[in-house]
Design a protein around this motif. Structure first.
Motif, PDB file in Angstrom:
ATOM      1  N   LYS A  82       0.831  -1.200   0.000  1.00  0.00           N
ATOM      2  CA  LYS A  82       0.000   0.000   0.000  1.00  0.00           C
ATOM      3  C   LYS A  82       0.868   1.253   0.000  1.00  0.00           C
ATOM      4  O   LYS A  82       2.005   1.247   0.463  1.00  0.00           O
ATOM      5  CB  LYS A  82      -0.891   0.023   1.251  1.00  0.00           C
ATOM      6  CG  LYS A  82      -1.918  -1.098   1.285  1.00  0.00           C
ATOM      7  CD  LYS A  82      -3.032  -0.826   0.298  1.00  0.00           C
ATOM      8  CE  LYS A  82      -4.127  -1.909   0.375  1.00  0.00           C
ATOM      9  NZ  LYS A  82      -5.200  -1.647  -0.578  1.00  0.00           N
ATOM     10  N   LEU A  83       0.290   2.308  -0.524  1.00  0.00           N
ATOM     11  CA  LEU A  83       0.916   3.622  -0.482  1.00  0.00           C
ATOM     12  C   LEU A  83      -0.058   4.550   0.254  1.00  0.00           C
ATOM     13  O   LEU A  83      -1.255   4.543  -0.038  1.00  0.00           O
ATOM     14  CB  LEU A  83       1.131   4.130  -1.917  1.00  0.00           C
ATOM     15  CG  LEU A  83       1.535   5.596  -2.069  1.00  0.00           C
ATOM     16  CD1 LEU A  83       2.946   5.833  -1.537  1.00  0.00           C
ATOM     17  CD2 LEU A  83       1.441   6.026  -3.536  1.00  0.00           C
ATOM     18  N   ASP A  84       0.470   5.336   1.203  1.00  0.00           N
ATOM     19  CA  ASP A  84      -0.401   6.277   1.915  1.00  0.00           C
ATOM     20  C   ASP A  84      -0.430   7.616   1.192  1.00  0.00           C
ATOM     21  O   ASP A  84       0.549   8.362   1.215  1.00  0.00           O
ATOM     22  CB  ASP A  84       0.105   6.492   3.350  1.00  0.00           C
ATOM     23  CG  ASP A  84      -0.267   5.340   4.253  1.00  0.00           C
ATOM     24  OD1 ASP A  84      -1.342   4.731   4.025  1.00  0.00           O
ATOM     25  OD2 ASP A  84       0.506   5.030   5.180  1.00  0.00           O
ATOM     26  N   THR A 103       5.044  12.066  -0.751  1.00  0.00           N
ATOM     27  CA  THR A 103       4.406  10.866  -1.279  1.00  0.00           C
ATOM     28  C   THR A 103       5.266  10.262  -2.386  1.00  0.00           C
ATOM     29  O   THR A 103       5.287  10.778  -3.501  1.00  0.00           O
ATOM     30  CB  THR A 103       2.994  11.208  -1.822  1.00  0.00           C
ATOM     31  OG1 THR A 103       2.257  11.847  -0.782  1.00  0.00           O
ATOM     32  CG2 THR A 103       2.269   9.958  -2.263  1.00  0.00           C
ATOM     33  N   LEU A 104       6.004   9.232  -2.028  1.00  0.00           N
ATOM     34  CA  LEU A 104       6.832   8.555  -3.032  1.00  0.00           C
ATOM     35  C   LEU A 104       7.765   9.564  -3.718  1.00  0.00           C
ATOM     36  O   LEU A 104       7.970   9.522  -4.934  1.00  0.00           O
ATOM     37  CB  LEU A 104       5.890   7.905  -4.061  1.00  0.00           C
ATOM     38  CG  LEU A 104       6.202   6.521  -4.626  1.00  0.00           C
ATOM     39  CD1 LEU A 104       6.447   5.523  -3.506  1.00  0.00           C
ATOM     40  CD2 LEU A 104       5.056   6.036  -5.492  1.00  0.00           C
ATOM     41  N   THR A 105       8.308  10.463  -2.909  1.00  0.00           N
ATOM     42  CA  THR A 105       9.140  11.570  -3.413  1.00  0.00           C
ATOM     43  C   THR A 105      10.162  11.105  -4.443  1.00  0.00           C
ATOM     44  O   THR A 105      10.993  10.243  -4.158  1.00  0.00           O
ATOM     45  CB  THR A 105       9.912  12.219  -2.237  1.00  0.00           C
ATOM     46  OG1 THR A 105       9.045  12.308  -1.120  1.00  0.00           O
ATOM     47  CG2 THR A 105      10.432  13.587  -2.622  1.00  0.00           C
ATOM     48  N   SER A 141      19.835   5.227  -9.278  1.00  0.00           N
ATOM     49  CA  SER A 141      19.435   5.461  -7.879  1.00  0.00           C
ATOM     50  C   SER A 141      18.482   4.382  -7.374  1.00  0.00           C
ATOM     51  O   SER A 141      17.693   3.817  -8.130  1.00  0.00           O
ATOM     52  CB  SER A 141      18.780   6.835  -7.752  1.00  0.00           C
ATOM     53  OG  SER A 141      17.526   6.831  -8.386  1.00  0.00           O
ATOM     54  N   GLU A 142      18.590   4.115  -6.084  1.00  0.00           N
ATOM     55  CA  GLU A 142      17.732   3.115  -5.446  1.00  0.00           C
ATOM     56  C   GLU A 142      16.261   3.448  -5.662  1.00  0.00           C
ATOM     57  O   GLU A 142      15.451   2.609  -6.004  1.00  0.00           O
ATOM     58  CB  GLU A 142      17.972   3.135  -3.924  1.00  0.00           C
ATOM     59  CG  GLU A 142      19.373   2.818  -3.500  1.00  0.00           C
ATOM     60  CD  GLU A 142      19.585   1.324  -3.484  1.00  0.00           C
ATOM     61  OE1 GLU A 142      18.787   0.638  -2.822  1.00  0.00           O
ATOM     62  OE2 GLU A 142      20.530   0.849  -4.151  1.00  0.00           O
ATOM     63  N   TYR A 143      15.989   4.737  -5.447  1.00  0.00           N
ATOM     64  CA  TYR A 143      14.591   5.153  -5.531  1.00  0.00           C
ATOM     65  C   TYR A 143      13.994   4.818  -6.880  1.00  0.00           C
ATOM     66  O   TYR A 143      12.921   4.237  -6.991  1.00  0.00           O
ATOM     67  CB  TYR A 143      14.447   6.661  -5.271  1.00  0.00           C
ATOM     68  CG  TYR A 143      13.046   7.135  -5.608  1.00  0.00           C
ATOM     69  CD1 TYR A 143      12.014   7.032  -4.671  1.00  0.00           C
ATOM     70  CD2 TYR A 143      12.727   7.602  -6.878  1.00  0.00           C
ATOM     71  CE1 TYR A 143      10.726   7.411  -4.993  1.00  0.00           C
ATOM     72  CE2 TYR A 143      11.437   7.971  -7.214  1.00  0.00           C
ATOM     73  CZ  TYR A 143      10.438   7.880  -6.257  1.00  0.00           C
ATOM     74  OH  TYR A 143       9.165   8.243  -6.587  1.00  0.00           O
ATOM     75  N   MET A 144      14.700   5.264  -7.948  1.00  0.00           N
ATOM     76  CA  MET A 144      14.120   5.108  -9.279  1.00  0.00           C
ATOM     77  C   MET A 144      13.951   3.640  -9.643  1.00  0.00           C
ATOM     78  O   MET A 144      12.989   3.254 -10.287  1.00  0.00           O
ATOM     79  CB  MET A 144      14.978   5.842 -10.312  1.00  0.00           C
ATOM     80  CG  MET A 144      14.819   7.340 -10.235  1.00  0.00           C
ATOM     81  SD  MET A 144      13.125   7.851 -10.616  1.00  0.00           S
ATOM     82  CE  MET A 144      13.165   9.507  -9.947  1.00  0.00           C
ATOM     83  N   LYS A 145      14.917   2.812  -9.189  1.00  0.00           N
ATOM     84  CA  LYS A 145      14.791   1.371  -9.454  1.00  0.00           C
ATOM     85  C   LYS A 145      13.496   0.858  -8.855  1.00  0.00           C
ATOM     86  O   LYS A 145      12.766   0.098  -9.448  1.00  0.00           O
ATOM     87  CB  LYS A 145      15.965   0.627  -8.824  1.00  0.00           C
ATOM     88  CG  LYS A 145      17.155   0.540  -9.729  1.00  0.00           C
ATOM     89  CD  LYS A 145      18.099  -0.579  -9.256  1.00  0.00           C
ATOM     90  CE  LYS A 145      19.491  -0.307  -9.761  1.00  0.00           C
ATOM     91  NZ  LYS A 145      20.364   0.370  -8.786  1.00  0.00           N
ATOM     92  N   GLU A 146      13.251   1.314  -7.607  1.00  0.00           N
ATOM     93  CA  GLU A 146      12.128   0.746  -6.886  1.00  0.00           C
ATOM     94  C   GLU A 146      10.811   1.437  -7.235  1.00  0.00           C
ATOM     95  O   GLU A 146       9.788   0.790  -7.400  1.00  0.00           O
ATOM     96  CB  GLU A 146      12.412   0.904  -5.388  1.00  0.00           C
ATOM     97  CG  GLU A 146      11.938  -0.261  -4.562  1.00  0.00           C
ATOM     98  CD  GLU A 146      12.474  -0.143  -3.145  1.00  0.00           C
ATOM     99  OE1 GLU A 146      13.707  -0.252  -2.977  1.00  0.00           O
ATOM    100  OE2 GLU A 146      11.673   0.091  -2.227  1.00  0.00           O
ATOM    101  N   ASN A 147      10.842   2.755  -7.312  1.00  0.00           N
ATOM    102  CA  ASN A 147       9.581   3.495  -7.393  1.00  0.00           C
ATOM    103  C   ASN A 147       9.383   4.351  -8.635  1.00  0.00           C
ATOM    104  O   ASN A 147       8.298   4.882  -8.846  1.00  0.00           O
ATOM    105  CB  ASN A 147       9.458   4.401  -6.154  1.00  0.00           C
ATOM    106  CG  ASN A 147       9.318   3.578  -4.877  1.00  0.00           C
ATOM    107  OD1 ASN A 147       8.771   2.475  -4.897  1.00  0.00           O
ATOM    108  ND2 ASN A 147       9.808   4.111  -3.779  1.00  0.00           N
ATOM    109  N   GLY A 148      10.423   4.483  -9.438  1.00  0.00           N
ATOM    110  CA  GLY A 148      10.338   5.399 -10.586  1.00  0.00           C
ATOM    111  C   GLY A 148       9.350   4.972 -11.656  1.00  0.00           C
ATOM    112  O   GLY A 148       8.976   5.769 -12.511  1.00  0.00           O
TER     113      GLY A 148
HETATM  114  C1  LIG Z   1       9.731   3.371  -2.523  1.00  0.00           C
HETATM  115  O1  LIG Z   1       8.481   3.771  -1.982  1.00  0.00           O
HETATM  116  C2  LIG Z   1       8.156   3.125  -0.767  1.00  0.00           C
HETATM  117  C3  LIG Z   1       6.748   3.484  -0.423  1.00  0.00           C
HETATM  118  O2  LIG Z   1       6.628   4.866  -0.186  1.00  0.00           O
HETATM  119  C4  LIG Z   1       9.155   3.517   0.277  1.00  0.00           C
HETATM  120  O3  LIG Z   1       8.873   2.884   1.500  1.00  0.00           O
HETATM  121  C5  LIG Z   1      10.553   3.146  -0.184  1.00  0.00           C
HETATM  122  O4  LIG Z   1      11.507   3.601   0.724  1.00  0.00           O
HETATM  123  C6  LIG Z   1      10.832   3.716  -1.549  1.00  0.00           C
HETATM  124  N1  LIG Z   1      12.096   3.181  -2.001  1.00  0.00           N
HETATM  125  C7  LIG Z   1      13.189   3.928  -2.125  1.00  0.00           C
HETATM  126  C8  LIG Z   1      14.433   3.204  -2.508  1.00  0.00           C
HETATM  127  O5  LIG Z   1      13.204   5.141  -1.952  1.00  0.00           O
END
Ligand SMILES: *[C@@H]1O[C@H](CO)[C@@H](O)[C@H](O)[C@H]1NC(C)=O
Ligand SMILES: *[C@@H]1O[C@H](CO)[C@@H](O)[C@H](O)[C@H]1NC(C)=O
Ligand SMILES: *[C@@H]1O[C@H](CO)[C@@H](O)[C@H](O)[C@H]1NC(C)=O
Ligand SMILES: *[C@@H]1O[C@H](CO)[C@@H](O)[C@H](O)[C@H]1NC(C)=O
Ligand SMILES: *[C@@H]1O[C@H](CO)[C@@H](O)[C@H](O)[C@H]1NC(C)=O
Ligand SMILES: *[C@@H]1O[C@H](CO)[C@@H](O)[C@H](O)[C@H]1NC(C)=O
Length: 520
Positions: free
Chosen positions: A58-60, A120-122, A170-177
Motif C-alpha cells: 500500500k501507499l499512503d 508521497t513517493l518523493t 538510484s535506489e529510488y528510481m529502481k524501486e519506485n520510478g
Molecule cells: C519506494 O516507496 C516506498 C513506499 O513509499 C518507500 O517505502 C521506499 O523507501 C521507496 N524506495 C526507495 C528506494 O526510496
C-alpha cells in the motif's frame, strides 16, 4: 505491445474499481507551517502502490480538506494546481477561501499530493541536498541551449545524460520510478472519490499540468465524471507523445501585450517613464537577451546571463502581480545594472523559481517516465528544439532541458495512458483558456475541447497562468454556475477581467465585490 498492455490494464481495473471496498479517510488536524485562511483537516488514504500488481503493497496518499462552509453538502471537489512534480495540499490550504467562493461553499475541497511529489513517493535520485547540488552543477541544465549553438547544445545533451544516468542508478528510481505516472495518479484520484463520496462520481478542477491529469482521468473513467474543469490547458497529446511545444504558443504575444499594458499604466510600470513605445521595449528586450548571450554581466558573485534573464521573464509572466517587478528588473538590465537586477530578483515573486531551486527530481521523473517520442539521438531532437525556439522566440528554448532529459530517460512507467482523448464523459466538461497565458495557450484549450464531446471553452480575457491569476466577476460567475448547477456557458463566450493587469486588483477583491466571499 505497449498498446495491448494498456488495454489489458484498463479492462482489469475497470472491473476492480467498482468492486473496491471504500477505504475511509480518518480526518484530523494538519501540521502546517502557516495558518491557512480557513480551517483545514488532513488525513491519509492507503491505495495500491502498484496498480498492476494485485498483491501490491500500500501507499499512503496525503490528503488535505477545506470542509464545506454550507449545508447541505454537495460532495467533494479534487484539485491539482499544476506541475508535474508539485504538491497540492499546501496550495489548496492557501487558496481555500477563494476556491470556496468560486465553487459555492457547498463542497468539501480536497487536495492530494500526487505520487512523486512532496512526501508521497518523493521522486529523488540523490541521497541528500549536497549530492543533488553537485550533480545539478555538473549537469549544467540551467544553461539554456539554443539549437544554433552546437557547443552549448552538446553540453546540455551530455548533462541531460548525466542526470538521466544518476536517476537510473538510484535506489529510488529502481524501486519506485515506474510507479509515479499520471495514469496511476488518475487511479489515485478515483480511490479518493471512492473513499469520500456517496455517489462514486468525480468532481475535479485541474490547472496547467492538472489538465493533463484531468483529461487522463476523464478519458480513463468517462462514466464517472460528474463535473470537471480543465483550466489553462496543456496539450495532453504532446505531453505523452511529443515534446511540449504548444505550451509556448502565446508567450511572445503575451509579452508584447504586457509591454503595451505597461505603457498604458505608467504609474505602475517604471519602463513607461522613458518616453518609449511598447514596440521599443520589446525590441530592447530581444536585443538585451541577444547581447547577454555574447556578454553576460556579473555582480555579487552571480553571472547574469541569457538563461537567467529568460527564466526570470518566464516566471514573471505567470502572474500580473509580478509585472511591475518584471519592469523593474528589465529597467535595471537595460542600464547594465546587474546589482539592481539581482536585488529585484531576490525580493520579488517568481525569483525563487527563476533561480531554479528544486528539492527533488519529480519535475523530470514524472513526465519522462511516460513521454514517448520515439527519439533517441541528439540529431533526432534538434529539429524539435528548433520548433520549441520558434513557438516562442522569447522563452521557447527554456523547454529544452526537459526535452533532452526525457529523451535520455531510461525508466518506463508501469502504466502510461495510451488511449484516446475522443471521449464522451457522463457529464460535460468545462474548458477554460486565458487570452494572455504565456504558459498554456488558448489553442490547447480548443484542442482538448474538440475531442471531449459536449465540452465548452470559456475564454477568460485575463493575463497570467490560469484563471486564478487575474480576477474576473464574469469568469467567477460562469465557474460558480458550473459547480452549483452544472450550467455551461454559451460556446464562444469571452469573459473580461475586472481590472487591467498592472493595476492592484485581485481575485479576492473581485469575489468580495460580488459577494462570493467574506462579509457573512
Ligand atoms: C519506494 O516507496 C516506498 C513506499 O513509499 C518507500 O517505502 C521506499 O523507501 C521507496 N524506495 C526507495 C528506494 O526510496
Ligand atoms: C550525502 O550523501 C553522500 C553519499 O551519497 C555522503 O557521502 C555525504 O556525506 C552526504 N552528505 C551530507 C551532508 O549528508
Ligand atoms: C518623446 O518622444 C517624442 C517623439 O519621439 C519627442 O518629440 C519628445 O521630445 C520626447 N520627449 C522627451 C521628454 O524625451
Ligand atoms: C543599480 O540598482 C541599485 C538597486 O536598484 C541602485 O541602488 C544602484 O544605484 C544602481 N546602480 C547604478 C549604477 O545605477
Ligand atoms: C490536438 O493536438 C494534437 C497534437 O498537437 C494534434 O495532433 C491534434 O490534431 C489536435 N486535435 C485537434 C482537434 O485540433
Ligand atoms: C442555479 O440555479 C438556481 C435555481 O435554478 C438559481 O437560482 C441560481 O442563480 C443558479 N446558481 C448560480 C450560481 O447560477
Amino acid at each position: 505491445m505497449h498498446w495491448k498492455r494498456a488495454i489489458l490494464l484498463f479492462t482489469f481495473f475497470g472491473v476492480c474499481a467498482s468492486q473496491a471496498s471504500a477505504e475511509k479517510v480518518a480526518w484530523g488536524p494538519c501540521d502546517l507551517k502557516d495558518q491557512p485562511p480557513l480551517p483545514v483537516e488532513c488525513g491519509s488514504l492507503a491505495v495500491p502502490l502498484d496498480y498492476s500488481d494485485p498483491g501490491s503493497d500500500k501507499l499512503d496518499l496525503q490528503l488535505l480538506k477545506v470542509p464545506a462552509l454550507r449545508t447541505p453538502k454537495k460532495g467533494s471537489i479534487l484539485f491539482n494546481f499544476g506541475g508535474p512534480g508539485v504538491g497540492v495540499r499546501d496550495v489548496l490550504a492557501e487558496r481555500g477561501e477563494l476556491l470556496h467562493g468560486l465553487t459555492g461553499g457547498y463542497y468539501d475541497l480536497i487536495g492530494e499530493d500526487p505520487r512523486g511529489t512532496v512526501d508521497t513517493l518523493t521522486a529523488s535520485c540523490f541521497k541528500n541536498a549536497t549530492d543533488r547540488a553537485a550533480a545539478m552543477t555538473a549537469a549544467g541544465l540551467s544553461v539554456i541551449a539554443t539549437p544554433e549553438d552546437a557547443m552549448a547544445l552538446g553540453r546540455q545533451w551530455a548533462g541531460a545524460g548525466l542526470l538521466a544516468d544518476s536517476c537510473f542508478a538510484s535506489e529510488y528510481m529502481k524501486e519506485n520510478g515506474t510507479l509515479i505516472s499520471t495514469a496511476y495518479a488518475a487511479r489515485d484520484l478515483m480511490q479518493v472519490v471512492d473513499a469520500v463520496e456517496e455517489d462514486g462520481l468525480l468532481r475535479y478542477w485541474g490547472f496547467s499540468y492538472g489538465t493533463v491529469l484531468g483529461a487522463t482521468v476523464a478519458a480513463m473513467f468517462p462514466d464517472r465524471v460528474d463535473k470537471l474543469i480543465l483550466d489553462a490547458v496543456m496539450n495532453p497529446h504532446e505531453y505523452y507523445n511529443d515534446y511540449d511545444k504548444q505550451v509556448w504558443a502565446d508567450a511572445d504575444k503575451v509579452f508584447s501585450s504586457v509591454m503595451d499594458q505597461c505603457i498604458k499604466t505608467p504609474e505602475r510600470c517604471v519602463l513607461a517613464r522613458k518616453n518609449t513605445t511598447a514596440a521599443d521595449l520589446e525590441k530592447a528586450t530581444y536585443t538585451l537577451l541577444d547581447n547577454l548571450k555574447r556578454e553576460p554581466i556579473s555582480a555579487q558573485g552571480v553571472i547574469v546571463d541569457h538563461s537567467l534573464v529568460k527564466s526570470f521573464i518566464r516566471a514573471c509572466l505567470y502572474r500580473p502581480e509580478y509585472y511591475p517587478n518584471l519592469a523593474v528588473g528589465l529597467d535595471a538590465l537595460f542600464s547594465g545594472n546587474a546589482t539592481g537586477f539581482l536585488a529585484n530578483l531576490a525580493q520579488q515573486g517568481g525569483g525563487e523559481e527563476a533561480a531554479g531551486g528544486v528539492a527533488d527530481e519529480a519535475v523530470y521523473a514524472i513526465p519522462c517516465s511516460e513521454k514517448r517520442t520515439g527519439k533517441e539521438a541528439l540529431s533526432d531532437v534538434v529539429p524539435d528544439l528548433g520548433q520549441l525556439a520558434q513557438e516562442s522566440k522569447l522563452i521557447g528554448d527554456v523547454g529544452s532541458s526537459v526535452a533532452l532529459v526525457c529523451t535520455r530517460w531510461q525508466i518506463e512507467a508501469k502504466e502510461r495512458y495510451e488511449g484516446t482523448f475522443d471521449v464522451k464523459t457522463r457529464n460535460p466538461v468545462l474548458v477554460i483558456g486565458n487570452t494572455y497565458d504565456s504558459a498554456t495557450p488558448l489553442v490547447s484549450a480548443k484542442n482538448i475541447s474538440a475531442s471531449f464531446e459536449g465540452s465548452v471553452v470559456l475564454e477568460h480575457g485575463g493575463w497570467g497562468h490560469g484563471t486564478l491569476a487575474h480576477g474576473s466577476a464574469c469568469t467567477s460567475r460562469v465557474v460558480r454556475d458550473y459547480w452549483m448547477n452544472g450550467t455551461l456557458p454559451q460556446p464562444g463566450s469571452v469573459c473580461e477581467p475586472d481590472y487591467p493587469p498592472f493595476n492592484q486588483g485581485s481575485l479576492q477583491q473581485v469575489l468580495e465585490n460580488i459577494g462570493f466571499i467574506g462579509k457573512d
